[in-house]
Design a protein around this motif. Structure first.
Motif, PDB file in Angstrom:
ATOM      1  N   GLU A 117     -13.176   1.144 -12.583  1.00 32.66           N
ATOM      2  CA  GLU A 117     -12.475   0.173 -11.745  1.00 32.66           C
ATOM      3  C   GLU A 117     -12.729  -1.237 -12.260  1.00 32.66           C
ATOM      4  O   GLU A 117     -13.712  -1.499 -12.954  1.00 32.66           O
ATOM      5  N   ASP A 165      -7.407  -5.743   4.197  1.00 32.16           N
ATOM      6  CA  ASP A 165      -8.282  -4.569   4.260  1.00 32.16           C
ATOM      7  C   ASP A 165      -8.846  -4.151   2.907  1.00 32.16           C
ATOM      8  O   ASP A 165      -9.757  -3.316   2.848  1.00 32.16           O
ATOM      9  N   LYS A 166      -8.301  -4.721   1.819  1.00 29.69           N
ATOM     10  CA  LYS A 166      -8.727  -4.251   0.509  1.00 29.69           C
ATOM     11  C   LYS A 166      -8.643  -5.378  -0.513  1.00 29.69           C
ATOM     12  O   LYS A 166      -7.639  -6.081  -0.566  1.00 29.69           O
ATOM     13  N   PRO A 167      -9.675  -5.560  -1.333  1.00 30.15           N
ATOM     14  CA  PRO A 167      -9.614  -6.594  -2.364  1.00 30.15           C
ATOM     15  C   PRO A 167      -8.654  -6.191  -3.482  1.00 30.15           C
ATOM     16  O   PRO A 167      -8.332  -5.007  -3.649  1.00 30.15           O
ATOM     17  N   TYR A 181      -4.114  -7.938  -3.271  1.00 29.43           N
ATOM     18  CA  TYR A 181      -5.023  -8.280  -2.175  1.00 29.43           C
ATOM     19  C   TYR A 181      -4.359  -8.076  -0.815  1.00 29.43           C
ATOM     20  O   TYR A 181      -3.213  -8.471  -0.588  1.00 29.43           O
ATOM     21  N   THR A 182      -5.084  -7.418   0.080  1.00 30.16           N
ATOM     22  CA  THR A 182      -4.693  -7.336   1.490  1.00 30.16           C
ATOM     23  C   THR A 182      -5.931  -7.637   2.325  1.00 30.16           C
ATOM     24  O   THR A 182      -7.049  -7.692   1.816  1.00 30.16           O
ATOM     25  N   ILE A 216       0.854  -1.189   0.000  1.00 33.76           N
ATOM     26  CA  ILE A 216       0.000   0.000   0.000  1.00 33.76           C
ATOM     27  C   ILE A 216       0.890   1.239   0.000  1.00 33.76           C
ATOM     28  O   ILE A 216       1.609   1.503   0.955  1.00 33.76           O
ATOM     29  N   SER A 268      -3.836  -2.629  -7.145  1.00 29.76           N
ATOM     30  CA  SER A 268      -3.788  -2.965  -5.717  1.00 29.76           C
ATOM     31  C   SER A 268      -3.849  -4.471  -5.555  1.00 29.76           C
ATOM     32  O   SER A 268      -4.819  -5.114  -5.979  1.00 29.76           O
ATOM     33  N   SER A 285      -5.834   8.198  -3.248  1.00 34.49           N
ATOM     34  CA  SER A 285      -5.635   6.912  -3.917  1.00 34.49           C
ATOM     35  C   SER A 285      -4.445   6.161  -3.318  1.00 34.49           C
ATOM     36  O   SER A 285      -3.433   6.757  -2.936  1.00 34.49           O
ATOM     37  N   LYS A 286      -4.592   4.853  -3.259  1.00 33.49           N
ATOM     38  CA  LYS A 286      -3.536   3.955  -2.812  1.00 33.49           C
ATOM     39  C   LYS A 286      -3.202   2.995  -3.954  1.00 33.49           C
ATOM     40  O   LYS A 286      -4.011   2.749  -4.838  1.00 33.49           O
ATOM     41  N   TYR A 287      -2.014   2.424  -3.912  1.00 28.22           N
ATOM     42  CA  TYR A 287      -1.628   1.478  -4.957  1.00 28.22           C
ATOM     43  C   TYR A 287      -0.544   0.534  -4.457  1.00 28.22           C
ATOM     44  O   TYR A 287       0.194   0.845  -3.513  1.00 28.22           O
ATOM     45  N   SER A 288      -0.442  -0.619  -5.100  1.00 27.21           N
ATOM     46  CA  SER A 288       0.698  -1.510  -4.921  1.00 27.21           C
ATOM     47  C   SER A 288       1.728  -1.263  -6.014  1.00 27.21           C
ATOM     48  O   SER A 288       2.930  -1.381  -5.807  1.00 27.21           O
TER      49      SER A 288
END
Length: 442
Positions: A217, A195-197, A192-193, A148, A190, A168-171
């Motif tokens: 999305e 907290d977030k798919p 998978y974590t 993240i 992103s 916005s967040k990203y991997s």
């Protein structure tokens, strides 16, 4: 003590030689003191020192194409370079500062000094988010979670800069003109974590240039734990998109395609599941997508093991790569076949005249790849070709490689081949063999 002095001097040299501006050089007599920057570098260094104060530390982006603490380029398209610098002030909370500098009337001045919430810079990117032919500055900031990262955008216009703080967040992320809008969008990925798919978000700069908004999305494969390779380009004729080569939780590789459909006005994903006629969902080999035939469209690899005689115990089958092109009709077309050795880092394009009447064995004890005729009824037939990997010493000793013709070399091997006497119609000329062979780029 002398060793410590040399190491410090080398470290200082690396800081400035990687800055993307003029390279600084020095000789042995200068090792006792840090080298002094000259020209533009000296002015930039002086300005950074003035803004940062004594005892600051330069910070380097960890990922992406720009890995320097100081990057110089003409991102506002005024025919003169600007500069971006990242540093950590001494004695402050561990948050990175970013300087944006411009050369005005021959003097370098600060046009932006921004404080992040991070101690590490993930990446620095330049792209045109508003379609004015000038590059915006996009910075990713690392967080406590490696999957993240935070995102910020900086606009430079008329000698001034503006920060757009994004939620916005990203991997990982890519950029490009996905929507045919004559400007770049950001494709934020992103993984998978808890907290977030896992998902992808296509985001763009709004018309007032004060925030980013989500265009569309799409979900992505939740089993992908990291990306092995990300690229943008044509994924089928006339369609720009992104190709995601991922590593799954089991250590295998897969490929997903993402593109924006004007017809559906949304982000579309193509995921090759195990139910597909040609299964791209998992492959054991680290073979990644590329435009293998230089036609402007990125091909997707599908890998298999070649045929082998069950009685063979000292060899293993070479990998067979089907390089496939995706079409708008949701079908895959095989454009090229290659035999490959991941260990030896080489490939051999299968000639059309071989049809399905071939196989290849890899022998690690002799460092050889041998190609044979093959029949489903009788197994391997006559050997056609041997490709052998030599060390430099073995190649040059005058005996080991005396009958071999060189195909190429890299830091690990000298690749040579020898053809075997045969009456087979599959026999190749030296020119055909040389043209078919390649050393793996990846």
């Amino acid at each position: 003590m002398k060793k410590r002095i040399v190491l410090i001097a080398v470290a200082v040299f690396l800081i400035f030689s990687l800055c993307g501006c003029e390279v600084i050089s020095f000789n042995v007599s200068e090792l006792m003191a840090p080298p002094k920057a000259t020209g533009e570098n000296a002015a930039i260094q002086k300005l950074v020192g003035k803004e940062a104060g004594a005892g600051y530390t330069l910070k380097y982006p960890q990922n992406g194409s720009y890995r320097s603490a100081i990057t110089c380029m003409d991102f506002d398209n005024d025919s003169a370079q600007e500069a971006v610098a990242f540093y950590l002030p001494s004695g402050e909370a561990q948050t990175v500062h970013m300087l944006i500098m411009d050369c005005v009337d021959g003097e370098w001045v600060t046009i932006g000094n921004y404080t992040s919430k991070s101690s590490t810079v993930d990446r620095l990117v330049f792209c045109d988010l508003d379609g004015d032919s000038k590059q915006e500055i996009v910075v990713g900031w690392s967080t406590y979670n490696s999957l993240i990262n935070d995102l910020s955008v900086y606009l430079v216009e008329d000698g001034k800069s503006q920060e757009i703080v994004s939620e916005s967040k990203y991997s990982d992320f890519l950029f490009g003109e996905f929507t045919n809008s004559s400007k770049d969008e950001l494709l934020l990925l992103s993984l998978y974590t808890a907290d977030k798919p896992a998902g992808a978000a296509l985001v763009a700069l709004n018309d007032t240039k004060n925030s980013l908004y989500t265009v569309s999305e799409s979900p992505i494969d939740a089993d992908v734990t990291s990306f092995a390779k990300l690229q943008t380009g044509d994924i089928f004729y006339g369609q720009f998109g992104a190709v995601l080569d991922g590593v799954t939780s089991a250590g295998s590789y897969n490929t997903q395609l993402l593109y924006y459909s004007e017809y559906y006005a949304s982000l579309q994903r193509v995921f090759f599941t195990e139910d597909s006629p040609t299964n791209q969902a998992t492959r054991p080999y680290a073979v990644l997508s590329e435009d293998i035939d230089n036609d402007g469209i990125i091909e997707i690899p599908n890998t298999f093991k070649m045929n082998i005689d069950d009685s063979q115990t000292d060899v293993i089958p070479a990998a067979l790569i089907h390089w496939c092109e995706y079409s708008a009709l949701d079908t895959l077309e095989v454009n090229m076949l290659q035999a490959a050795s991941i260990v030896y880092g080489c490939r051999f394009t299968i000639p059309e005249k071989w049809d399905d009447n071939y196989t290849a064995y890899v022998n690690y004890s002799t460092n050889e790849i041998t190609f044979f005729e093959w029949s489903d009824r009788s197994g391997p037939g006559e050997p056609l070709l041997v490709i052998k990997m030599f060390t430099d010493a073995a190649w040059n000793d005058g005996t080991s490689a005396s009958n071999y013709t060189e195909l190429g070399r890299n830091d690990s091997y000298v690749y040579g081949f020898i053809t075997l006497e045969t009456n087979s119609t599959l026999q190749l000329t030296n020119e055909e063999i040389t043209e078919a062979f390649s050393i793996t780029k990846q």
